[in-house]
Design an enzyme around this catalytic site. Structure first.
Site, PDB file in Angstrom:
ATOM      1  N   ASP A 127      -2.126   9.963  14.027  1.00 23.98           N
ATOM      2  CA  ASP A 127      -2.780   9.759  12.716  1.00 23.98           C
ATOM      3  C   ASP A 127      -3.747   8.578  12.807  1.00 23.98           C
ATOM      4  O   ASP A 127      -3.689   7.647  12.012  1.00 23.98           O
ATOM      5  CB  ASP A 127      -1.733   9.525  11.634  1.00 23.98           C
ATOM      6  CG  ASP A 127      -2.327   9.625  10.224  1.00 23.98           C
ATOM      7  OD1 ASP A 127      -3.430  10.177  10.086  1.00 23.98           O
ATOM      8  OD2 ASP A 127      -1.688   9.134   9.271  1.00 23.98           O
TER       9      ASP A 127
ATOM     10  N   GLY B 164       0.819  -1.198   0.000  1.00 17.33           N
ATOM     11  CA  GLY B 164       0.000   0.000   0.000  1.00 17.33           C
ATOM     12  C   GLY B 164       0.855   1.250   0.000  1.00 17.33           C
ATOM     13  O   GLY B 164       2.061   1.226   0.255  1.00 17.33           O
TER      14      GLY B 164
END
Length: 759
Positions: free
Chosen positions: A560, A441
């Site tokens: 995050d 990814g």
């Protein structure tokens, strides 16, 4: 007539023996039929896919492979079942069969009237695996004047030729060029032969055209080799009936070509592993041949065997030491000699190192040695430069400090089952030079690759794009502390590589993708247990963040938190990942201000305004994750109206007017009791409070979610419990669904104000 039949039988026997002898080397004494099947009819070998009897031939819906044998005749009769064509020989290597067919004859008297004939006998091969060979056969019209031709099944002309009469000097032995004998080729894919003779009345012809005419005239299809070797001018005046050999091409014709045949492994005819497929040249279809260096029957399992070339001196000449190898052989000159051992007298004693050769060698060394020395010196300097560069990056990235920390922790420079410092070469080997097919990814901080270490451990390797400029010891200290996190719902940091400009991090591999893909992707959560799974994933994620905030020493802020950074293993167990934005909790005010990092839609508004990352910033981001789980909607949706782009904004406005349940996923509304819905709504509203001080801690969030999960899965939740029992199970006070918003809770919705923050 009986004498003619005997002569024909004798000729058939002699021709069969001759053809068998000529192809003896092509038909070695190997297993060519299926076990338990008849392998010969007389002296004719019957190789599979041909066969006699059930299960002994290839049966794919077309005829031609099934044969029948009559051993009671003086010369055994082998024929194609259903077609009546007599077979005299079969070849696996060339894909050919030899057969005999009768000629068509007309005989005339001196006035040109027919006095005897034999009728045209069709030879049909329709819907079979046999065709008349285009390359090996010729159509012949014998005698003159004669127009011979043959037609197809519809009666249309296919091929023919005309022979005329002439002086005997033009009728040379072996010639068939139009005088008393003519020949023509045939087209490809001919599967039907019906010959005809066109009668030419004598009174209507030129005397020159009809002079030296023959009594009988013939038309037949015949093997070209027979025509060139057996036909002589003296046979022009024959008046008998006889049979001639023809060559038939055979192949597997139930599919068009090799490419189509290989798609169906069950029906594929080439069974031997040492065989290959060849497209048919006469028509569609294919044949099988053994690979180079092998022989046998490729249509049988294990039918192709290695050829021992060393035992076949005639075909494979070797005047030295011959060694057989699978599919080939080697031929070398004896020791002390050199040259080409495949030629007679090709091996010669090795020449001595002559003076001229020594001079040439010396000059060459004198010219090229300095060049090679310079080249190797350049390579050595480049290698030293690369080593120095790696060492520089290692030191700049805090490698020395990190090594010291690891030694102090477990007494070695390499982690024993814990944190490890990897070399660049190790990670390149693990990811096949960071190949594109290894990418798991792309993220805001870099690219994640799948890798396999030397000990077969599967890992995820994050190759970052950039890194903040920070004190080297601070980065190394943070990496070491992050590696000590040991929680079942946190992705384990296994090590790092510091020999590159931007350090690479090595994490444990989690196999089942991200929570984002399970909510919004094609997989989707199991509908039968979606709500239970959502609540469990929420609890596990909250417990992981609570552990980082409260139990880690020093505390760790993620920075995050989002659904894309929550991974799921094969049991859908949540694992919080991606510490690219993680920070150790600051210990003084000077370190509170940091560069704003994170993902739009999840960022804490207070963090945007103050640039201060706190544990309550993670609480806000987790509130957005929880909202995604409950609504199955994305945090930001740019394709819709401007007022619907933010999931948080839509939810808060819906809560304000009491319509927040309309945003929830239908399954959540149907399966979760109203009390639990109001409690989890209250929890989301608290997490999304504009003021960080008003938000709960992650520990409170985890405890509340665990209570709601137990309540949902408890049998009481399925029954109509009284309010006191429900409140006892939820361990909470009754809540009023009409929420009150203060100035610092949410943005000014009624004024539709838009706030912009610039850093």
């Amino acid at each position: 007539m009986a004498t003619t039949l005997v002569v024909q039988l004798v000729l058939l026997l002699l021709l069969s023996v001759t053809q068998a002898s000529a192809q003896e080397e092509q038909q070695p004494p190997r297993q060519v039929v299926r076990p338990g099947c008849q392998d010969k009819c007389g002296n004719i070998t019957i190789p599979y896919p041909f066969g006699i009897g059930a299960g002994c031939y290839r049966d794919d819906g077309r005829g031609g492979f099934q044969l029948e044998c009559d051993d009671s005749l003086p010369v055994p009769w082998l024929a194609v079942t259903g077609y009546g064509v007599q077979i005299t020989n079969l070849s696996i290597g060339t894909g050919e069969a030899w057969a005999y067919i009768n000629v068509t004859r007309h005989c005339y008297n001196s006035s040109g009237s027919i006095i005897s004939r034999n009728g045209a006998t069709p030879v049909p091969l329709i819907n079979s695996h046999l065709l008349f060979s285009q390359a090996r056969n010729r159509l012949v019209a014998l005698g003159c004047p004669n127009l011979g031709y043959f037609v197809d099944t519809a009666g249309y002309y296919v091929s023919g030729c005309m022979s005329v009469c002439g002086p005997s000097k033009f009728t040379l032995p072996g010639s068939c060029t139009g005088v008393a004998c003519c020949q023509s080729g045939i087209p490809a894919a001919v599967d039907y032969f019906e010959p005809y003779l066109l009668d030419i009345p004598k009174e209507q012809t030129d005397p020159i055209f009809y002079s030296n005419s023959t009594t009988c005239r013939y038309v037949f299809l015949v093997e070209a080799e027979w025509l060139n070797t057996k036909y002589t001018g003296g046979s022009l005046n024959r008046t008998d009936d006889f049979a001639v050999p023809v060559v038939l091409d055979w192949a597997v014709w139930n599919v068009r070509n090799c490419k189509a045949a290989k798609r169906n492994a069950t029906d594929y005819a080439c069974r031997s592993m040492l065989s290959h497929c060849v497209n048919s040249k006469n028509s569609t279809g294919y044949r099988c041949n053994c690979s180079k260096g092998y022989e046998g029957n490729p249509y049988l399992d294990d039918g192709c065997k290695d050829i021992n070339e060393c035992e076949r001196k005639g075909k494979h000449t070797c005047h030295g030491a011959c060694t057989n190898t699978p599919g080939s052989y080697t031929c070398q000159c004896p020791p002390g000699t050199s040259g080409d051992a495949t030629r007679k007298d090709g091996c010669r004693p090795k020449d001595s190192f002559t003076l001229a050769l020594k001079v040439v060698t010396g000059v060459s060394l004198g010219v090229f040695l300095p060049f090679f020395m310079s080249f190797w010196l350049y390579l050595g300097l480049q290698k030293r430069k690369l080593i120095r560069t790696k060492q520089k990056f290692f030191e700049v990235n805090g490698g020395l400090f990190l090594q010291q920390q690891i030694r102090n922790y477990n007494g070695t420079s390499k982690g024993t089952g814990g944190f490890e410092i990897f070399s660049k070469e190790e990670l390149e080997k693990a990811t096949n030079e960071f190949a594109a097919d290894q990418v798991l990814g792309h993220g805001g901080h870099g690219i994640v690759y799948k890798g396999v270490l030397e000990d077969k451990t599967v890992v995820a390797i994050k190759k970052s794009k950039m890194m903040e400029e920070a004190p080297t010891t601070e980065f190394a200290r943070e990496m070491f502390i992050l590696s000590q996190i040991n929680h079942r719902n946190v992705v384990k940091l296994l090590g790092c590589c510091l020999e590159v400009e931007v350090p690479m991090l090595v994490y444990e591999f989690v196999s089942n993708g991200t929570l984002y893909h399970y909510i919004h992707g094609s997989k989707g959560l199991d509908s039968d247990a979606a709500l239970d799974t959502c609540l469990r994933i929420a609890v596990e994620s909250a417990e992981a963040l609570a552990y980082m905030h409260s139990s880690a020493s020093p505390p760790i802020l993620h920075g995050d938190v989002k659904t894309a950074n929550i991974l799921l293993d094969h049991k859908l167990t949540a694992k919080v990942s991606d510490f690219g934005a993680s920070k150790l909790a600051p210990t003084d005010e000077a370190k509170m201000a940091t560069l704003v990092q994170g993902t739009c839609g999840y960022l804490d508004p207070e963090y945007l305004m103050t640039c201060r990352l706190t544990d309550k910033s993670d609480v806000y981001s987790f509130g957005v994750v929880l909202l995604e789980l409950l609504t199955r909607k994305k945090a930001l949706y740019f394709d819709g109206p401007e007022e619907d782009r933010s999931l948080v904004l839509c939810f808060m406005m819906a809560v304000k007017v009491g319509q927040h349940q309309d945003l929830l996923d239908s399954q959540v509304r149907d399966e979760m009791r109203i009390e639990a819905l109001e409690e989890i709504t209250h929890l989301v509203v608290r997490c999304l409070n504009m003021s960080g001080e008003e938000r709960p801690t992650m520990k409170e969030v985890a405890e509340t979610l665990e209570m709601l999960r137990r309540y949902h899965s408890h049998p009481w939740a399925q029954a109509d419990a009284n309010p006191e029992e429900e409140q006892s199970l939820l361990a909470m006070e009754p809540r009023n669904a009409n929420y009150k918003f203060t100035q610092d809770c949410v943005l000014d919705f009624e004024a539709s104000s838009t706030y912009s923050y610039s850093l």
